[in-house]
Design a protein around this motif. Structure first.
Motif, PDB file in Angstrom:
ATOM      1  N   TYR A  89       0.577  -1.571   0.257  1.00 45.79           N
ATOM      2  CA  TYR A  89       0.336   0.175  -0.339  1.00 45.79           C
ATOM      3  C   TYR A  89       0.906   0.973  -0.207  1.00 45.79           C
ATOM      4  CZ  TYR A  89      -3.405  -3.339   1.167  1.00 45.79           C
ATOM      5  OH  TYR A  89      -4.569  -4.884   1.213  1.00 45.79           O
ATOM      6  N   PRO A  90       0.884   2.202  -1.163  1.00 41.87           N
ATOM      7  CA  PRO A  90       1.828   3.218  -1.735  1.00 41.87           C
ATOM      8  C   PRO A  90       1.508   3.776  -0.521  1.00 41.87           C
ATOM      9  CG  PRO A  90       0.642   2.774  -3.279  1.00 41.87           C
ATOM     10  CD  PRO A  90       0.225   1.514  -2.459  1.00 41.87           C
ATOM     11  N   ASP A  91       0.761   4.498  -0.365  1.00 43.91           N
ATOM     12  CA  ASP A  91      -0.261   5.310   1.351  1.00 43.91           C
ATOM     13  C   ASP A  91       0.648   5.289   2.237  1.00 43.91           C
ATOM     14  OD1 ASP A  91      -1.450   3.900   0.652  1.00 43.91           O
ATOM     15  OD2 ASP A  91      -3.053   5.947   1.092  1.00 43.91           O
ATOM     16  N   MET A  92       0.384   3.966   2.472  1.00 36.60           N
ATOM     17  CA  MET A  92       0.880   3.694   4.287  1.00 36.60           C
ATOM     18  C   MET A  92       2.041   3.816   4.210  1.00 36.60           C
ATOM     19  SD  MET A  92      -0.456   0.250   4.629  1.00 36.60           S
ATOM     20  CE  MET A  92      -2.796   0.341   5.937  1.00 36.60           C
ATOM     21  N   THR A  93       2.853   3.991   6.024  1.00 33.82           N
ATOM     22  CA  THR A  93       4.717   4.214   5.994  1.00 33.82           C
ATOM     23  C   THR A  93       4.193   2.691   6.364  1.00 33.82           C
ATOM     24  OG1 THR A  93       4.179   4.175   8.054  1.00 33.82           O
ATOM     25  CG2 THR A  93       4.250   6.648   7.083  1.00 33.82           C
ATOM     26  N   ALA A  94       6.076   2.720   6.607  1.00 35.39           N
ATOM     27  CA  ALA A  94       6.594   1.036   6.258  1.00 35.39           C
ATOM     28  C   ALA A  94       6.140   0.531   7.564  1.00 35.39           C
ATOM     29  CB  ALA A  94       7.915   0.987   6.004  1.00 35.39           C
ATOM     30  N   HIS A  95       5.997   1.481   9.088  1.00 34.27           N
ATOM     31  CA  HIS A  95       5.395   0.404  10.358  1.00 34.27           C
ATOM     32  C   HIS A  95       3.486   0.632  10.062  1.00 34.27           C
ATOM     33  CE1 HIS A  95       4.726   0.950  14.451  1.00 34.27           C
ATOM     34  NE2 HIS A  95       5.296   0.660  14.850  1.00 34.27           N
ATOM     35  N   ALA A  96       3.165   1.432   9.073  1.00 40.50           N
ATOM     36  CA  ALA A  96       1.499   1.387   9.490  1.00 40.50           C
ATOM     37  C   ALA A  96       1.232  -0.274   8.847  1.00 40.50           C
ATOM     38  CB  ALA A  96       1.004   1.942   9.019  1.00 40.50           C
ATOM     39  N   PHE A  97       2.068  -0.432   7.481  1.00 39.69           N
ATOM     40  CA  PHE A  97       2.106  -1.558   6.650  1.00 39.69           C
ATOM     41  C   PHE A  97       2.652  -2.411   7.667  1.00 39.69           C
ATOM     42  CE2 PHE A  97       2.953  -4.925   3.718  1.00 39.69           C
ATOM     43  CZ  PHE A  97       2.387  -5.220   3.461  1.00 39.69           C
ATOM     44  N   LEU A  98       3.423  -3.297   8.105  1.00 41.73           N
ATOM     45  CA  LEU A  98       3.795  -3.709   9.379  1.00 41.73           C
ATOM     46  C   LEU A  98       2.855  -4.336  10.005  1.00 41.73           C
ATOM     47  CD1 LEU A  98       7.726  -3.799   9.514  1.00 41.73           C
ATOM     48  CD2 LEU A  98       6.607  -5.283   7.848  1.00 41.73           C
ATOM     49  N   ARG A  99       2.168  -2.440  10.781  1.00 38.85           N
ATOM     50  CA  ARG A  99       0.494  -3.071  11.823  1.00 38.85           C
ATOM     51  C   ARG A  99       0.148  -4.165  11.196  1.00 38.85           C
ATOM     52  NH1 ARG A  99       1.645  -1.484  16.423  1.00 38.85           N
ATOM     53  NH2 ARG A  99      -0.653  -0.719  16.873  1.00 38.85           N
ATOM     54  N   PHE A 100      -0.898  -3.346   9.709  1.00 44.93           N
ATOM     55  CA  PHE A 100      -1.637  -3.729   9.708  1.00 44.93           C
ATOM     56  C   PHE A 100      -1.586  -5.006   8.898  1.00 44.93           C
ATOM     57  CE2 PHE A 100      -3.530  -4.940   5.140  1.00 44.93           C
ATOM     58  CZ  PHE A 100      -3.956  -4.980   5.352  1.00 44.93           C
ATOM     59  N   VAL A 101      -0.317  -5.544   8.413  1.00 47.33           N
ATOM     60  CA  VAL A 101      -0.195  -7.147   8.564  1.00 47.33           C
ATOM     61  C   VAL A 101      -0.206  -7.499   9.299  1.00 47.33           C
ATOM     62  CG1 VAL A 101       1.187  -9.231   7.416  1.00 47.33           C
ATOM     63  CG2 VAL A 101       1.120  -6.499   6.222  1.00 47.33           C
ATOM     64  N   ALA A 102       0.545  -7.606  10.694  1.00 48.01           N
ATOM     65  CA  ALA A 102       1.080  -8.167  12.205  1.00 48.01           C
ATOM     66  C   ALA A 102      -0.761  -8.671  12.251  1.00 48.01           C
ATOM     67  CB  ALA A 102       1.235  -7.527  12.829  1.00 48.01           C
ATOM     68  N   SER A 103      -1.882  -7.428  12.287  1.00 47.77           N
ATOM     69  CA  SER A 103      -3.106  -7.808  12.948  1.00 47.77           C
ATOM     70  C   SER A 103      -3.912  -8.980  12.068  1.00 47.77           C
ATOM     71  CB  SER A 103      -3.963  -6.263  12.395  1.00 47.77           C
ATOM     72  OG  SER A 103      -3.531  -5.534  12.989  1.00 47.77           O
ATOM     73  N   ALA A 104      -3.573  -8.982  10.524  1.00 46.96           N
ATOM     74  CA  ALA A 104      -4.216  -9.329   9.368  1.00 46.96           C
ATOM     75  C   ALA A 104      -3.766 -10.432   9.943  1.00 46.96           C
ATOM     76  CB  ALA A 104      -4.031  -9.538   8.195  1.00 46.96           C
ATOM     77  N   ARG A 105      -2.838 -11.012  10.575  1.00 49.08           N
ATOM     78  CA  ARG A 105      -2.479 -12.483  11.090  1.00 49.08           C
ATOM     79  C   ARG A 105      -2.677 -12.753  12.601  1.00 49.08           C
ATOM     80  NH1 ARG A 105      -0.355 -16.124   7.150  1.00 49.08           N
ATOM     81  NH2 ARG A 105       1.137 -15.126   5.852  1.00 49.08           N
ATOM     82  N   GLU A 134       5.756   4.823  -1.255  1.00 52.07           N
ATOM     83  CA  GLU A 134       5.797   5.162  -1.887  1.00 52.07           C
ATOM     84  C   GLU A 134       7.127   5.873  -2.718  1.00 52.07           C
ATOM     85  OE1 GLU A 134       2.208   7.667  -3.377  1.00 52.07           O
ATOM     86  OE2 GLU A 134       2.477   8.558  -1.793  1.00 52.07           O
ATOM     87  N   THR A 135       7.966   6.556  -1.245  1.00 54.26           N
ATOM     88  CA  THR A 135       8.793   7.064  -0.959  1.00 54.26           C
ATOM     89  C   THR A 135       9.873   6.508  -1.456  1.00 54.26           C
ATOM     90  OG1 THR A 135       9.217   8.298   0.839  1.00 54.26           O
ATOM     91  CG2 THR A 135       7.574   9.248  -0.582  1.00 54.26           C
ATOM     92  N   LEU A 136      10.146   5.183  -0.638  1.00 49.40           N
ATOM     93  CA  LEU A 136      11.098   4.167  -0.883  1.00 49.40           C
ATOM     94  C   LEU A 136      12.306   3.359  -1.741  1.00 49.40           C
ATOM     95  CD1 LEU A 136       9.506   1.915   1.921  1.00 49.40           C
ATOM     96  CD2 LEU A 136      10.897   4.267   2.151  1.00 49.40           C
TER      97      LEU A 136
END
Length: 334
Positions: A89-105, A134-136
């Protein structure tokens, strides 16, 4: 070793196109399997079927004994998957994305934070955690994708081109990480980088035309190369022809290649008949003639030659590319 990944006669058709034609694999705990093949061979399609993201036309796949179609939740709980391109998800920060995936898990509380911290540390994402994805750079995006695959510490990892876009230092870090994790997991790596197979894989499978055409350890596959047990030596140019004649006179030598080097010397490569070990006989010949040899080395064989031979049916002349120029590897060793 326990079987962690199993496929039986996987077939996938897209209309009239049969992309995968009866692939059967078994990967056990502690194995790192290099999954190789030319573009369009069916690698990514096979990996998508193993992970349950693509339904096979026929055949079956299981993760840790759980069928990926009949028991998808149980199978995917034990699976970490880095797909081709690693969609994020390009608009998420890397940390927010990992938190999202962790919750999904299904992770929460202190365990969730612990797992995120461990994945970040393993993939060295500390400096970019608060940046929008998206900036990475491509390399950091790939590392975010790898971090999400590792987040829940799965027993099985399926990694499609895990070092794509990484610089040499980052590639070394990822390969070191794979080696660290390997004893406790079953890992499949799809890659075009054959040096990666030597660096991390305990076994390699080559697929072509949707079928498995080779399966063995990197050493076993390299032994199928024409270079296996060949002997290379570097001599002054004025001696080259006479040394070639003497080498060709050995009954165990099938042929001798001659390659001029940039420094004016000549590299000779003697190829054995039927893979015989000819190093000792050539060393004796060098000593008997007191040739001023700058280098004398036995070859173990090269995966890229085997790969090309198996997937195209062509036997490339030793020391040349398809266009006839010296290969990069040969130039480096010349």
């Amino acid at each position: 070793m326990v079987e962690m990944i199993a496929t039986r006669d996987l077939v996938k058709r897209f209309g009239p196109i049969e992309a995968v034609r009866g692939v059967s694999l078994s990967v056990k705990r502690g194995e790192v399997l290099g999954f190789l093949g030319p573009n369009g061979a069916g690698k990514s399609t096979t990996m998508k079927m193993i992970t349950g993201f693509l339904r096979p036309t026929s055949g079956s796949a299981s993760i840790c004994g759980f069928d990926v179609l009949d028991q998808p939740i149980e199978a995917k709980r034990r699976l970490g998957y880095l797909p081709e391109g690693a969609p994020l998800y390009p608009d998420m920060t890397a940390h927010a994305f990992l938190r999202f995936v962790a919750s999904a898990r299904g992770l929460s509380g202190a365990e969730k934070e612990k797992r995120i911290e461990a994945a970040v540390e393993r993939t060295h994402l500390e400096d970019v955690l608060r940046q929008p994805i998206e900036t990475l750079s491509k390399g950091f995006k790939r590392r975010v994708g790898l971090a999400q695959a590792l987040l829940h510490d799965p027993e099985v990892l399926i990694l499609d081109e895990p070092t794509d876009g990484l610089d040499p230092n980052q590639k070394f870090e990822v390969r070191s990480l794979i080696n660290q994790m390997a004893p406790d997991k079953a890992i499949v790596i799809s890659t075009h980088i054959l040096e990666e197979v030597d660096a991390v894989c305990t076994r390699a499978v080559i697929i072509a035309g949707g079928r498995v055409v080779a399966d063995g350890t990197p050493g076993e596959l390299a032994a199928r190369s024409r270079y296996h047990n060949a002997v290379s030596l570097v001599v002054p140019p004025d001696l080259a022809d006479s040394v070639v004649g003497a080498l060709a006179g050995l009954t165990a030598v099938a042929s001798v290649d001659k390659t001029p080097r940039p420094d004016g010397t000549v590299k000779l490569t003697a190829f054995p008949k039927d893979g015989a070990n000819i190093y000792g006989r050539i060393n004796q010949l060098v000593e008997a003639h007191s040739w001023p040899v700058g280098e004398l080395r036995g070859e173990t064989g090269y995966l890229d030659d085997v790969f090309r031979s198996i997937t195209t049916g062509e036997q490339r002349p030793p020391g040349t590319t398809a266009a006839g120029a010296p290969s990069d590897r040969e130039a480096a060793h010349a």
